[in-house]
Design a protein around this motif. Structure first.
Motif, PDB file in Angstrom:
ATOM      1  N   VAL A 267       0.877  -1.173   0.000  1.00 47.07           N
ATOM      2  CA  VAL A 267       0.000   0.000   0.000  1.00 47.07           C
ATOM      3  C   VAL A 267       0.914   1.222   0.000  1.00 47.07           C
ATOM      4  N   GLU A 268       0.765   2.035  -1.013  1.00 48.80           N
ATOM      5  CA  GLU A 268       1.554   3.256  -1.078  1.00 48.80           C
ATOM      6  C   GLU A 268       0.806   4.385  -0.380  1.00 48.80           C
ATOM      7  N   ILE A 269       1.561   5.246   0.282  1.00 55.51           N
ATOM      8  CA  ILE A 269       0.979   6.443   0.882  1.00 55.51           C
ATOM      9  C   ILE A 269       1.475   7.615   0.061  1.00 55.51           C
ATOM     10  N   LYS A 270       0.547   8.260  -0.637  1.00 59.35           N
ATOM     11  CA  LYS A 270       0.945   9.411  -1.445  1.00 59.35           C
ATOM     12  C   LYS A 270      -0.217  10.367  -1.583  1.00 59.35           C
ATOM     13  N   ASP A 271       0.104  11.651  -1.701  1.00 57.68           N
ATOM     14  CA  ASP A 271      -0.924  12.694  -1.827  1.00 57.68           C
ATOM     15  C   ASP A 271      -1.962  12.575  -0.723  1.00 57.68           C
ATOM     16  N   MET A 272      -1.514  12.267   0.504  1.00 57.32           N
ATOM     17  CA  MET A 272      -2.399  12.175   1.666  1.00 57.32           C
ATOM     18  C   MET A 272      -3.453  11.087   1.520  1.00 57.32           C
ATOM     19  N   LYS A 273      -3.080  10.017   0.827  1.00 56.81           N
ATOM     20  CA  LYS A 273      -4.015   8.897   0.671  1.00 56.81           C
ATOM     21  C   LYS A 273      -3.280   7.573   0.773  1.00 56.81           C
ATOM     22  N   PHE A 274      -4.025   6.546   1.187  1.00 62.69           N
ATOM     23  CA  PHE A 274      -3.530   5.179   1.105  1.00 62.69           C
ATOM     24  C   PHE A 274      -3.966   4.631  -0.244  1.00 62.69           C
ATOM     25  N   VAL A 275      -3.020   4.089  -0.997  1.00 63.51           N
ATOM     26  CA  VAL A 275      -3.318   3.588  -2.339  1.00 63.51           C
ATOM     27  C   VAL A 275      -2.843   2.143  -2.474  1.00 63.51           C
ATOM     28  N   PRO A 276      -3.750   1.151  -2.575  1.00 61.32           N
ATOM     29  CA  PRO A 276      -5.206   1.323  -2.513  1.00 61.32           C
ATOM     30  C   PRO A 276      -5.665   1.525  -1.075  1.00 61.32           C
ATOM     31  N   ASP A 277      -6.834   2.129  -0.911  1.00 56.55           N
ATOM     32  CA  ASP A 277      -7.329   2.366   0.448  1.00 56.55           C
ATOM     33  C   ASP A 277      -8.226   1.228   0.924  1.00 56.55           C
TER      34      ASP A 277
ATOM     35  N   ASN B 230      -5.413 -12.652   2.199  1.00 57.64           N
ATOM     36  CA  ASN B 230      -5.671 -13.872   2.951  1.00 57.64           C
ATOM     37  C   ASN B 230      -5.035 -13.724   4.332  1.00 57.64           C
ATOM     38  N   LYS B 231      -5.615 -14.412   5.302  1.00 55.50           N
ATOM     39  CA  LYS B 231      -5.061 -14.396   6.645  1.00 55.50           C
ATOM     40  C   LYS B 231      -3.608 -14.879   6.596  1.00 55.50           C
ATOM     41  N   GLY B 232      -2.724 -14.154   7.269  1.00 53.70           N
ATOM     42  CA  GLY B 232      -1.312 -14.531   7.270  1.00 53.70           C
ATOM     43  C   GLY B 232      -0.495 -13.804   6.228  1.00 53.70           C
ATOM     44  N   ASP B 233      -1.169 -13.123   5.298  1.00 51.20           N
ATOM     45  CA  ASP B 233      -0.430 -12.310   4.328  1.00 51.20           C
ATOM     46  C   ASP B 233       0.147 -11.075   5.020  1.00 51.20           C
ATOM     47  N   THR B 234       1.108 -10.480   4.376  1.00 52.18           N
ATOM     48  CA  THR B 234       1.754  -9.284   4.924  1.00 52.18           C
ATOM     49  C   THR B 234       1.421  -8.083   4.060  1.00 52.18           C
ATOM     50  N   ILE B 235       1.165  -6.969   4.718  1.00 54.17           N
ATOM     51  CA  ILE B 235       0.997  -5.707   3.985  1.00 54.17           C
ATOM     52  C   ILE B 235       2.158  -4.805   4.361  1.00 54.17           C
ATOM     53  N   ILE B 236       2.766  -4.207   3.344  1.00 54.37           N
ATOM     54  CA  ILE B 236       3.825  -3.233   3.590  1.00 54.37           C
ATOM     55  C   ILE B 236       3.340  -1.874   3.092  1.00 54.37           C
ATOM     56  N   TRP B 237       3.377  -0.903   3.991  1.00 48.90           N
ATOM     57  CA  TRP B 237       2.995   0.470   3.655  1.00 48.90           C
ATOM     58  C   TRP B 237       4.274   1.243   3.360  1.00 48.90           C
ATOM     59  N   ILE B 238       4.313   1.889   2.214  1.00 48.00           N
ATOM     60  CA  ILE B 238       5.482   2.677   1.821  1.00 48.00           C
ATOM     61  C   ILE B 238       5.072   4.141   1.743  1.00 48.00           C
ATOM     62  N   ASN B 239       5.771   4.972   2.482  1.00 49.41           N
ATOM     63  CA  ASN B 239       5.437   6.400   2.479  1.00 49.41           C
ATOM     64  C   ASN B 239       6.146   7.098   1.317  1.00 49.41           C
ATOM     65  N   ARG B 240       5.392   7.422   0.275  1.00 43.13           N
ATOM     66  CA  ARG B 240       5.956   8.128  -0.879  1.00 43.13           C
ATOM     67  C   ARG B 240       5.560   9.602  -0.854  1.00 43.13           C
ATOM     68  N   ASP B 241       5.112  10.055   0.315  1.00 45.02           N
ATOM     69  CA  ASP B 241       4.716  11.450   0.459  1.00 45.02           C
ATOM     70  C   ASP B 241       5.892  12.250   1.013  1.00 45.02           C
ATOM     71  N   ILE B 242       5.659  13.540   1.204  1.00 43.15           N
ATOM     72  CA  ILE B 242       6.757  14.395   1.690  1.00 43.15           C
ATOM     73  C   ILE B 242       6.623  14.706   3.173  1.00 43.15           C
ATOM     74  N   VAL B 243       5.613  14.130   3.814  1.00 40.96           N
ATOM     75  CA  VAL B 243       5.431  14.313   5.256  1.00 40.96           C
ATOM     76  C   VAL B 243       5.249  12.940   5.907  1.00 40.96           C
ATOM     77  N   PRO B 244       5.526  12.842   7.217  1.00 43.30           N
ATOM     78  CA  PRO B 244       5.322  11.552   7.897  1.00 43.30           C
ATOM     79  C   PRO B 244       3.843  11.183   7.981  1.00 43.30           C
ATOM     80  N   HIS B 245       3.575   9.896   7.917  1.00 40.68           N
ATOM     81  CA  HIS B 245       2.223   9.365   8.101  1.00 40.68           C
ATOM     82  C   HIS B 245       2.332   8.163   9.024  1.00 40.68           C
ATOM     83  N   ASP B 246       1.199   7.737   9.553  1.00 41.06           N
ATOM     84  CA  ASP B 246       1.223   6.459  10.260  1.00 41.06           C
ATOM     85  C   ASP B 246       0.025   5.625   9.855  1.00 41.06           C
ATOM     86  N   VAL B 247       0.022   4.405  10.355  1.00 40.29           N
ATOM     87  CA  VAL B 247      -1.052   3.456  10.083  1.00 40.29           C
ATOM     88  C   VAL B 247      -1.500   2.955  11.442  1.00 40.29           C
TER      89      VAL B 247
END
Ligand SMILES: [Cu+2]
Length: 96
Positions: A20-30, A35-52
């Motif tokens: 999931v990319e973080i850009k333009d103040m959005k989670f993409v895809p939001d 499946n249970k046990g899968d991993t999601i990696i959030w990458i901050n491609r914005d110019i300010v810090p974000h959290d999840v």
């Protein structure tokens, strides 16, 4: 899929990694379905810090992810999440 995202196929077993990319103040895809046990990696491609952060109970949080950094989590339950720094940023994890 593996041709384009070969890194996601490097983990032994059946679990996958989704990005999931973080850009333009959005989670993409939001809205993402895994499946249970899968991993999601959030990458901050914005110019300010974000959290999840889990929305209802704050059961989990990434803490601030700086620009260019990422954070990952293994998914065990469906969740609604948001960015506690920018409350309008919302995302959803579904388990199929
Ligand atoms: Cu944010």
């Amino acid at each position: 899929m593996c041709l384009f995202l070969s890194w996601s196929c490097s983990t032994p077993g059946k679990s996958k990694t989704y990005t999931v990319e973080i850009k333009d103040m959005k989670f993409v895809p939001d809205d993402i379905t895994v499946n249970k046990g899968d991993t999601i990696i959030w990458i901050n491609r914005d110019i300010v810090p974000h959290d999840v952060t889990e929305e209802e109970t704050k059961a989990w949080t990434s803490r601030p992810i700086l620009p260019g950094k990422s954070w990952k989590m293994k998914v065990t339950v469906p969740s609604n999440y948001y960015c506690s720094i920018h409350l309008v940023m919302k995302g959803r994890i579904r388990i199929q």
